[in-house]
Write a protein that holds these residues in place. Sequence first.
Motif, short mmCIF file in Angstrom:
data_model
loop_
_atom_site.label_atom_id
_atom_site.label_comp_id
_atom_site.label_asym_id
_atom_site.label_seq_id
_atom_site.Cartn_x
_atom_site.Cartn_y
_atom_site.Cartn_z
N GLY A 1 0.70 -1.30 0.01
CA GLY A 1 -0.10 -0.03 -0.04
C GLY A 1 0.66 0.98 0.16
N ILE A 2 -0.02 2.33 -0.32
CA ILE A 2 0.83 3.41 -0.37
C ILE A 2 0.74 4.47 0.61
CG2 ILE A 2 1.44 5.54 -1.95
CD1 ILE A 2 0.79 3.86 -3.93
N THR A 3 1.55 4.33 1.64
CA THR A 3 1.21 5.13 3.13
C THR A 3 1.58 6.70 2.89
OG1 THR A 3 3.51 4.51 3.43
CG2 THR A 3 1.61 3.14 4.44
N GLU A 4 2.46 7.05 2.03
CA GLU A 4 2.56 8.53 1.78
C GLU A 4 3.16 8.79 0.74
OE1 GLU A 4 7.18 9.12 3.98
OE2 GLU A 4 5.22 9.10 5.19
N VAL A 5 2.99 10.05 0.20
CA VAL A 5 3.56 10.79 -0.99
C VAL A 5 4.46 11.72 -0.51
CG1 VAL A 5 2.99 11.49 -3.36
CG2 VAL A 5 1.33 9.94 -2.30
N ASN A 6 5.71 11.87 -0.89
CA ASN A 6 6.64 12.88 -0.52
C ASN A 6 6.68 13.96 -1.82
OD1 ASN A 6 7.21 12.29 1.82
ND2 ASN A 6 8.57 10.62 1.00
N PHE A 7 5.92 15.14 -1.56
CA PHE A 7 6.11 15.92 -2.71
C PHE A 7 7.31 16.91 -2.52
CE2 PHE A 7 1.42 15.42 -2.00
CZ PHE A 7 1.03 15.21 -3.30
N PRO A 8 8.12 17.21 -3.36
CA PRO A 8 9.49 17.91 -3.20
C PRO A 8 8.82 19.39 -2.93
CG PRO A 8 8.97 17.48 -5.56
CD PRO A 8 7.86 16.52 -4.80
N THR A 9 9.62 20.06 -2.29
CA THR A 9 9.24 21.47 -2.07
C THR A 9 10.06 22.61 -2.96
OG1 THR A 9 10.74 21.35 -0.08
CG2 THR A 9 8.15 21.56 0.27
N THR A 10 9.43 23.63 -3.41
CA THR A 10 10.07 24.35 -4.31
C THR A 10 11.13 25.38 -3.46
OG1 THR A 10 8.16 25.89 -3.86
CG2 THR A 10 8.09 24.35 -6.13
N ASN A 11 11.99 25.95 -3.93
CA ASN A 11 12.76 27.13 -3.65
C ASN A 11 11.94 28.39 -4.03
OD1 ASN A 11 14.86 26.27 -2.09
ND2 ASN A 11 16.21 25.71 -3.76
N THR A 12 11.80 29.23 -3.21
CA THR A 12 11.29 30.68 -3.61
C THR A 12 12.51 31.78 -3.84
OG1 THR A 12 9.30 29.93 -3.05
CG2 THR A 12 9.54 32.14 -3.52
N VAL A 13 12.44 32.53 -4.80
CA VAL A 13 13.41 33.64 -4.87
C VAL A 13 12.35 34.82 -5.33
CG1 VAL A 13 15.47 34.49 -6.12
CG2 VAL A 13 15.32 32.16 -5.60
N ILE A 14 12.66 35.84 -4.62
CA ILE A 14 11.86 36.99 -5.00
C ILE A 14 12.68 38.04 -5.76
CG2 ILE A 14 10.39 38.98 -4.16
CD1 ILE A 14 9.24 36.16 -3.04
#
Lengths: 423, 410
Positions: free
Chosen positions: A14-27
């Motif tokens: 079973g799929i217990t979790e999905v790890n979404f990568p996080t974005t870097n934010t530059v302003i």
Amino acid sequence: MKTALTNRRPIIRGITEVNFPTTNTVILDNGIPLHILEGGNQSIVKMEIAVLAGRPREAKQLVAASYGSLLKEGSAQYSSLEIAETFDRFGATFSQPFSFDYVSLQVYVLTKHCPKILPVFCSMIKDPVFPESELILFKERVKQKLSVDLTQNEIVAYREATELFFGAKHPYGYNSNAQLYDAVTQYDLLEHHQNVVGPQNTKMLIAGKLPDDTIDQLQEHLGQWNKSIRKRSPALPQEYPIPTRMYHDLEKSQSAIRIGRRLFDNSHEDYPAMLLLTTILGGYFGSRLMKNLREDKGYTYGVHASVEDLKYDGYFTINLETDRQHCKKVIQEIDHEIDVLQSIPVPADELTMVKNYISGHLLSKMDGPIQAMTVIKKNILYANDPQHMNVLIKKLQKVDVNQIMDVARKYLDRDLLTEVVIH
Amino acid sequence: MVNFRRIVLDNGMIVLMHADDSTPLAAVNLLFRAGSKYDPIAKSGLAHLFEHLMFSGTPLVPEFDTPIQEAGGENNAYTNSDYANYYSYGPAKNLDTLLWLEADRMHNLNVSQSALELQQQVVIEELHETCLNVPYGDIWHHVLPLIYKDHPYQWPVIGRDEKEIGDISLQDISAFHQQYYQAGNAILAIAGNIDLDKTADTIHQYFGSLPGTKKDVQTYLFDLKGYQPQRLGLTSGVPVEAFYMIFPMPERNSQAFYALDLFSDLLVDGRSSILYQNLIKETQLLSTVDAYITGTLDSGLFIIEGRLTHGVRIEQVEHQIWQILDQQIGHAVNPSTMEKLKNNVESAIVFSEAGTLNKAMNLAFFELIGDAALINDEARLYHEIGEYTMREVASQYLRPELASIFHYVK
């Protein structure tokens, strides 16, 4: 052989979790956020400039769509041909994803060619000029395409349904037509640019492997763009149209059917349960409608139910085509499947499977940064919450069979659904 | 660069594996040399109908999709004139399930009369939805029988008509299964976060004992000497007139394929291309235009198509296209344009390898056309085509006496 395979049946994990990568934010200097998902093992980049300047912010119908489409037809620095030549010369693929809410420019390019197309890419949103001759050509092309679209009952059904869900005056509801296109002027496009498009409502999404100096380059070509916009808040009529049943006879042998309703945006508390309910009903190959109408009765090649997310709203829809002679029976079967969901709890294993399916479906998009961005984009453009998808997955896991039945009763009551049949 | 390991099982099944630990996924692509060109005479559509039936379950797995969905995976399939292709992907930890399901249905497929009749109905509905009830959707039903007179490409993959699809019997299905769905006629490609040795063991276990006879592959080629171009007006009640200018061309495994593919890019790749600029922007004869090749294993087609601006006559369009073709074939292409074409090809190849499933699909496809290693050689093959060769090949095939014209009148 049979026994050999039987004995070797693997255990499904079973799929217990999905790890979404996080974005870097530059302003950038002018405040434009760059949401960056770097990585992947291929030297490719996808970039998107998205401006919150779609239908809810236009002063006149079809201005936003015309504006978006004509951005590629010339800027102060580059002609339409020069823009096209730059992308073509470096093997870059330019496109404009469809959205009611955003005007978007998108490009796929090899990392090594990225620096060469950036100046042109940025100039398109900063300094568009909308040559009159290009506007005339655009109108002719789009009207001709429309005349082809209107002979397809599936497209006509989609148009009628969305108009009935939201109303003919609502930015998410009204339909394009030749008169509306004809009424769009160069002035309207310049006015749209002047008043609604600026750094304040622009975001940029970048995924893939970036050349080292990309940020500096964007600082130069996009970060120094300074103009203020007149805050035009979205124009969104609040009245809900009355559910309607509409039948159009175009003398076709096939019926295109759309059943649905206006719903809510994805921050609504019932959104997770409604997403699961819709998936169970018609959101995947093993769904109840697919089994009933295709795999059991052979009435259709495919039936789909979905919850569509918009920035300020959303809608639920079931759509399919069938032979005209089966049209009535198909609608009865849809009614029946909705009845069942309202009266009999979904078996626990079916609910678990659909949760697994949705998680797996999202996980399957985490196949490199460019693919992952198609999911993470929702956090940035539609939810204003970098954790939106993570939170959604957790909420989906908690939904139980009673909640599914509750939302089925609350939102899919047959009197609340609009029905469109074009044949 | 796609690194891969190739093994051949005792039964003849070819296996290709590519390991990539940067993805959480694994993809399985199983290809059979069982496209519509192998349909029996007067039973067109069988190969495609068979693909539908591959989802109708086995004694062990009554519903093919259920375990895949439980495993968090996706799957689908398609059939073209040369082959049938089945693919699935999901979390790498469930790779064994994806492989086991393929082995099971390859061997234990159990089609009942009622399942057959049901899928015949679904396919006939598909024929209506995708070909008959869509403007221009019936183009290939008109084109193929006239162009491919002595070749099984003469019927569309979905089948000639309702009758031929409906005439397919359980015996036909069973014979097709035995003849074409053999290990020796299959190519299995796996890509993703996999351990190569472990995966090879699993494949031996699941597929190693399946029966395998290798089918001889026949190749059909056009005889250009006797080729008769066609001209046909179509009256299917379309809202906007359209034309298709069609030339026969060589097979996928020929140098001409690469030259003509590049030439079609020269004509229409991007909005700066000659056909777009000339026909849509300058003369405004057309509202849409495209040029492409079909890329079939046997002799293919080079197609230029477009929709006419209201009031424009087909003769004007043809005249203009011949002028453009003469100009492009007769004059050296400048180096910057050649560089543009090569950049486009490089870009297309790199992007086609983005994604785990694409890599598995490409490996299987290149093995089918001769050698999986071509996956890393395509860019070079395009690059080697010089501008003179490209025009020389175009001049051989894009000739008025080989051009068929299909014209949808309003």
